[in-house]
Write a protein that holds these residues in place. Structure first.
Motif, PDB file in Angstrom:
ATOM      1  N   ASN A  84       0.835  -1.207   0.000  1.00  0.00           N
ATOM      2  CA  ASN A  84       0.000   0.000   0.000  1.00  0.00           C
ATOM      3  C   ASN A  84       0.866   1.252   0.000  1.00  0.00           C
ATOM      4  OD1 ASN A  84      -2.616  -1.504   0.506  1.00  0.00           O
ATOM      5  ND2 ASN A  84      -1.494  -2.062   2.351  1.00  0.00           N
ATOM      6  N   PHE A  85       1.244   1.719  -1.195  1.00  0.00           N
ATOM      7  CA  PHE A  85       2.042   2.941  -1.314  1.00  0.00           C
ATOM      8  C   PHE A  85       1.114   4.152  -1.283  1.00  0.00           C
ATOM      9  CE2 PHE A  85       6.419   1.960  -3.393  1.00  0.00           C
ATOM     10  CZ  PHE A  85       6.703   1.052  -2.383  1.00  0.00           C
ATOM     11  N   LEU A  86       1.464   5.136  -0.454  1.00  0.00           N
ATOM     12  CA  LEU A  86       0.675   6.359  -0.334  1.00  0.00           C
ATOM     13  C   LEU A  86       1.311   7.476  -1.152  1.00  0.00           C
ATOM     14  CD1 LEU A  86      -1.613   8.034   0.941  1.00  0.00           C
ATOM     15  CD2 LEU A  86      -0.086   8.450   2.892  1.00  0.00           C
ATOM     16  N   TYR A  87       0.554   8.010  -2.114  1.00  0.00           N
ATOM     17  CA  TYR A  87       1.013   9.089  -2.982  1.00  0.00           C
ATOM     18  C   TYR A  87       0.202  10.359  -2.712  1.00  0.00           C
ATOM     19  CZ  TYR A  87       3.356   5.445  -5.716  1.00  0.00           C
ATOM     20  OH  TYR A  87       4.156   4.410  -6.111  1.00  0.00           O
ATOM     21  N   ILE A  88       0.808  11.510  -3.073  1.00  0.00           N
ATOM     22  CA  ILE A  88       0.126  12.797  -2.922  1.00  0.00           C
ATOM     23  C   ILE A  88       0.424  13.674  -4.131  1.00  0.00           C
ATOM     24  CG2 ILE A  88       1.979  14.027  -1.704  1.00  0.00           C
ATOM     25  CD1 ILE A  88      -0.257  15.144   0.162  1.00  0.00           C
ATOM     26  N   ASN A  89      -0.519  14.542  -4.447  1.00  0.00           N
ATOM     27  CA  ASN A  89      -0.406  15.430  -5.603  1.00  0.00           C
ATOM     28  C   ASN A  89       0.495  16.617  -5.237  1.00  0.00           C
ATOM     29  OD1 ASN A  89      -0.879  17.319  -7.700  1.00  0.00           O
ATOM     30  ND2 ASN A  89      -2.878  16.380  -8.119  1.00  0.00           N
ATOM     31  N   THR A  90       1.736  16.573  -5.670  1.00  0.00           N
ATOM     32  CA  THR A  90       2.683  17.653  -5.347  1.00  0.00           C
ATOM     33  C   THR A  90       2.430  18.909  -6.168  1.00  0.00           C
ATOM     34  OG1 THR A  90       4.250  16.622  -6.890  1.00  0.00           O
ATOM     35  CG2 THR A  90       4.509  16.104  -4.552  1.00  0.00           C
ATOM     36  N   THR A  91       1.810  18.765  -7.328  1.00  0.00           N
ATOM     37  CA  THR A  91       1.419  19.949  -8.093  1.00  0.00           C
ATOM     38  C   THR A  91       0.420  20.780  -7.296  1.00  0.00           C
ATOM     39  OG1 THR A  91       1.820  18.861 -10.225  1.00  0.00           O
ATOM     40  CG2 THR A  91       0.345  20.762 -10.229  1.00  0.00           C
ATOM     41  N   TRP A  92      -0.507  20.105  -6.654  1.00  0.00           N
ATOM     42  CA  TRP A  92      -1.461  20.806  -5.799  1.00  0.00           C
ATOM     43  C   TRP A  92      -0.771  21.391  -4.571  1.00  0.00           C
ATOM     44  CZ3 TRP A  92      -6.638  17.575  -5.428  1.00  0.00           C
ATOM     45  CH2 TRP A  92      -7.219  17.511  -6.699  1.00  0.00           C
ATOM     46  N   LEU A  93       0.147  20.634  -3.986  1.00  0.00           N
ATOM     47  CA  LEU A  93       0.880  21.181  -2.837  1.00  0.00           C
ATOM     48  C   LEU A  93       1.586  22.485  -3.219  1.00  0.00           C
ATOM     49  CD1 LEU A  93       2.565  17.980  -1.298  1.00  0.00           C
ATOM     50  CD2 LEU A  93       0.580  19.209  -0.397  1.00  0.00           C
ATOM     51  N   ASN A  94       2.250  22.459  -4.373  1.00  0.00           N
ATOM     52  CA  ASN A  94       2.977  23.648  -4.812  1.00  0.00           C
ATOM     53  C   ASN A  94       2.027  24.817  -5.098  1.00  0.00           C
ATOM     54  OD1 ASN A  94       5.400  22.256  -4.630  1.00  0.00           O
ATOM     55  ND2 ASN A  94       5.349  21.605  -6.781  1.00  0.00           N
ATOM     56  N   ALA A  95       0.889  24.498  -5.700  1.00  0.00           N
ATOM     57  CA  ALA A  95      -0.082  25.551  -6.027  1.00  0.00           C
ATOM     58  C   ALA A  95      -0.612  26.235  -4.768  1.00  0.00           C
ATOM     59  CB  ALA A  95      -1.232  24.959  -6.829  1.00  0.00           C
ATOM     60  N   LEU A  96      -0.685  25.468  -3.683  1.00  0.00           N
ATOM     61  CA  LEU A  96      -1.226  25.998  -2.433  1.00  0.00           C
ATOM     62  C   LEU A  96      -0.128  26.441  -1.466  1.00  0.00           C
ATOM     63  CD1 LEU A  96      -4.030  23.317  -1.916  1.00  0.00           C
ATOM     64  CD2 LEU A  96      -4.335  25.682  -2.694  1.00  0.00           C
ATOM     65  N   LEU A 149       2.376   4.090  -9.214  1.00  0.00           N
ATOM     66  CA  LEU A 149       1.891   5.429  -9.530  1.00  0.00           C
ATOM     67  C   LEU A 149       1.356   5.524 -10.952  1.00  0.00           C
ATOM     68  CD1 LEU A 149       1.545   8.439  -8.897  1.00  0.00           C
ATOM     69  CD2 LEU A 149       3.964   8.758  -9.468  1.00  0.00           C
ATOM     70  N   LYS A 150       2.126   5.049 -11.914  1.00  0.00           N
ATOM     71  CA  LYS A 150       1.747   5.216 -13.319  1.00  0.00           C
ATOM     72  C   LYS A 150       0.416   4.536 -13.616  1.00  0.00           C
ATOM     73  CE  LYS A 150       4.998   4.784 -16.373  1.00  0.00           C
ATOM     74  NZ  LYS A 150       5.986   4.206 -17.338  1.00  0.00           N
ATOM     75  N   GLU A 151       0.174   3.396 -12.991  1.00  0.00           N
ATOM     76  CA  GLU A 151      -1.070   2.678 -13.253  1.00  0.00           C
ATOM     77  C   GLU A 151      -2.279   3.505 -12.810  1.00  0.00           C
ATOM     78  OE1 GLU A 151      -2.880  -1.828 -12.769  1.00  0.00           O
ATOM     79  OE2 GLU A 151      -1.400  -1.114 -11.337  1.00  0.00           O
ATOM     80  N   MET A 152      -2.114   4.270 -11.748  1.00  0.00           N
ATOM     81  CA  MET A 152      -3.228   5.077 -11.249  1.00  0.00           C
ATOM     82  C   MET A 152      -3.425   6.357 -12.057  1.00  0.00           C
ATOM     83  SD  MET A 152      -5.730   5.877  -9.240  1.00  0.00           S
ATOM     84  CE  MET A 152      -5.796   4.900  -7.736  1.00  0.00           C
ATOM     85  N   VAL A 153      -2.348   7.076 -12.352  1.00  0.00           N
ATOM     86  CA  VAL A 153      -2.518   8.420 -12.920  1.00  0.00           C
ATOM     87  C   VAL A 153      -2.128   8.520 -14.387  1.00  0.00           C
ATOM     88  CG1 VAL A 153      -2.176   9.432 -10.651  1.00  0.00           C
ATOM     89  CG2 VAL A 153      -0.221   9.239 -12.206  1.00  0.00           C
ATOM     90  N   GLY A 154      -1.488   7.501 -14.952  1.00  0.00           N
ATOM     91  CA  GLY A 154      -1.090   7.541 -16.351  1.00  0.00           C
ATOM     92  C   GLY A 154       0.222   8.275 -16.574  1.00  0.00           C
ATOM     93  N   ASP A 155       0.753   8.136 -17.764  1.00  0.00           N
ATOM     94  CA  ASP A 155       2.055   8.732 -18.091  1.00  0.00           C
ATOM     95  C   ASP A 155       2.054  10.253 -17.969  1.00  0.00           C
ATOM     96  OD1 ASP A 155       3.487   6.349 -18.756  1.00  0.00           O
ATOM     97  OD2 ASP A 155       2.378   6.243 -20.634  1.00  0.00           O
ATOM     98  N   ASP A 156       0.956  10.880 -18.340  1.00  0.00           N
ATOM     99  CA  ASP A 156       0.937  12.341 -18.412  1.00  0.00           C
ATOM    100  C   ASP A 156       0.999  13.005 -17.038  1.00  0.00           C
ATOM    101  OD1 ASP A 156       0.745  12.085 -21.133  1.00  0.00           O
ATOM    102  OD2 ASP A 156      -1.428  12.370 -21.209  1.00  0.00           O
ATOM    103  N   ARG A 157       0.614  12.283 -15.970  1.00  0.00           N
ATOM    104  CA  ARG A 157       0.543  12.914 -14.649  1.00  0.00           C
ATOM    105  C   ARG A 157       1.531  12.322 -13.642  1.00  0.00           C
ATOM    106  NH1 ARG A 157      -6.068  13.224 -14.308  1.00  0.00           N
ATOM    107  NH2 ARG A 157      -6.314  14.778 -15.965  1.00  0.00           N
TER     108      ARG A 157
END
Length: 537
Positions: free
Chosen positions: A182-194, A319-327
């Motif tokens: 169970n790897f836990l990921y977070i959206n760092t683009t959102w972190l940076n935006a905020l 990660l890639k399986e969840m969000v795809g190559d573009d993200r």
């Protein structure tokens, strides 16, 4: 040349009620008049027999795998040993449906390869004589496996039934990955935006989720963000490490861990209660995806690839399986957060790297000595690597250091697809040391190994329950109770988080667990664990 195939599906259905005959009682002891010498049996060297000996084999194969006789590696086995196999490989699901009919019939193959046998089926068919006890054959005709088992008593214990017999051969792949699914990921683009730094504590992570819920990080003016999503009771999307961080209770899918040699049930402790209570508060604050308790993999994986980014944080294997190559670059691994008490606790799953049931020799086999010599070659480290990933020159090649490495797959074919087509599986052992000195992990596996080493393994909070083979009596004691217990835990976990009724229902819940026999179940697992620690006897 001896030639005999086991029954077709239609014949099996007709003869399914035929009773087995010719086996003796008494813990799997079956008298076999070994006829290996009829084919010029050689106890050492190659070929194993001077005249071609044909054995029959039944079992499962991967969906993309051809008949094993078409595989180059299997053809090499025949050329080297002079033992031909008349294969009857069936896709996993088809084989699973027909396995019981095959075992109940009087016409079984000489070998079961990728047997798909449950522990109960191994013990049942060993004790009734359908499967031969193998420990004597291993000692006499399998020097490679004998040496491994002497060096690795845990592998021997894993394949030893409670009656002391070994009925099946192992399959081992020690990458150290499945214990931390169970790897836990977070959206760092959102972190940076905020303007939020990467969280390292559970409080910082909670604050980030709150910001995701209220700060419109995808900048579309709509409150469509999902701060946190997961799946309950999946292989790799469970929030177990959050329960550990919030309450201090290591947790896994079985709700069963080992600490300091003691088997523990996890889902009735005060620490577990505290972790679930905190998640319930998160849910009430709109931080947890309401579909976390009902979505399947298809729905879950689609959220990471939605047209507008909506997913803030999630648990998954890759990660890639969840969000795809573009993200891929928009997210980062969080790993283990510092908990409320200042500790970092990585929950260890009970997923096993030592498997049993890779191969069995049946009472139909008149050539067990030759068969065991044939199987023993598969445990040589280089051969095990080829059985697992495919032959040298096709999927593997030696690098400058003499280590086998992956040959990149052809365009339009993944390495996983290629592996299914060229690697038969079956009995094999690739230890952690072999991954250093014999064969390099696949690139994706090596990447995950490095992540486990950095983010998870240093914070191991419990031991996994080992690959103990329960006796039939023990299985009877735990199987039905486990089903009811795990169903109750899953239902209450979801209900408490969504409805906030934990405090009101906790006492009744723990009482119901006792009524369902949780204490007896854990005592049975402790008994089996202690036997395993003593070598499986």
């Amino acid at each position: 040349m001896r030639h005999r195939r086991f029954l077709s599906a239609s014949a099996l259905a007709i003869t399914g009620a035929v009773l087995l005959a010719g086996c003796t009682a008494g813990g799997g002891a079956t008298d076999v008049d070994d006829k290996s010498s009829d084919f010029g049996f050689n106890e050492t060297g190659l070929p194993i027999v001077d005249e071609t000996l044909t054995l029959t084999a039944g079992g499962s194969k991967a969906p993309l795998a051809p008949d094993f006789s078409e595989m180059a590696l299997v053809q090499q086995w025949e050329a080297d040993t002079n033992i031909a196999i008349d294969w009857e490989n069936l896709p996993d699901q088809v084989y699973a449906e027909k396995k019981n009919l095959m075992l109940a019939s009087g016409d079984i193959p000489d070998i079961l390869f990728n047997t798909g046998l449950s522990d109960a089926e191994i013990v049942d068919n060993g004790s009734n004589g359908t499967l031969l006890p193998l420990e004597g054959l291993i000692e006499e005709y399998a020097p490679t496996l004998t040496a491994i088992l002497a060096d690795r008593p845990d592998i021997r214990a894993a394949i030893t039934a409670s009656d002391g017999h070994i009925y099946t051969l192992p399959s081992v792949e020690e990458l150290g990955l499945v214990q931390y699914p169970n790897f836990l990921y977070i959206n760092t683009t959102w972190l940076n935006a905020l303007g939020i730094p990467m969280p390292t504590t559970i409080d910082e992570y909670h604050a980030a989720l709150e910001a995701f819920a209220t700060g419109d990080p995808n900048r579309n003016g709509i409150a469509d963000e999902i701060p946190l999503s997961f799946r309950t009771d999946s292989f790799c999307a469970n929030p177990h490490d959050l329960i550990a961080a919030l309450g201090g209770q290591p947790e896994n899918n079985d709700h069963r861990i080992v600490r300091d040699g003691t088997v523990e049930f996890t889902a009735n402790t005060d620490e577990y209660k505290a972790g679930v209570a905190a998640l319930s508060e998160w849910y009430a604050d709109g931080l947890i995806d309401p579909e976390s308790f009902s979505q399947d993999d298809v729905a879950y994986l689609s959220k990471g690839k939605s047209a507008t980014p909506i997913l803030g944080s999630f648990f998954w294997w890759e990660l890639k399986e969840m969000v795809g190559d573009d993200r891929v670059d928009d997210y980062a691994l969080v790993g283990i957060l510092e908990g409320a008490d200042g500790d970092r606790l990585a929950s260890v799953a009970n997923n096993q790297e030592i498997g049993r049931g890779a191969m069995a020799i049946t009472r139909a086999n008149e050539y067990p000595a030759a068969t065991m010599r044939w199987a023993d070659r598969l445990f040589e480290p280089v051969m095990s690597a080829q059985s697992n990933w495919g032959p040298i020159g096709v999927t593997l090649e030696e690098n400058a250091d003499g280590i086998l490495v992956q040959i990149p797959a052809a365009a339009g074919e993944s390495e996983g697809e290629r592996r299914q087509r060229v690697a038969p599986g079956g009995p094999k052992i690739t230890t952690a040391q072999d991954f250093v000195t014999v064969v390099a992990p696949e690139p994706r596996a090596k990447e995950r190994q490095d992540l486990v080493t950095e983010f998870y393994a240093p914070f191991q909070a419990n031991d996994a329950y080992p690959p103990v083979m329960l006796s039939n009596e023990e299985l009877d004691q735990v199987s039905f109770a486990n089903t009811d217990i795990n169903t109750l835990v899953k239902e209450k976990f979801a209900a408490w988080i969504v409805n906030g009724t934990l405090d009101a229902e906790w006492d009744a819940y723990t009482a119901q667990l006792k009524t369902l026999g949780v204490d007896d179940v854990i005592a049975t697992y402790q008994q089996a664990y202690d036997r395993f620690q003593e070598g499986g006897q």
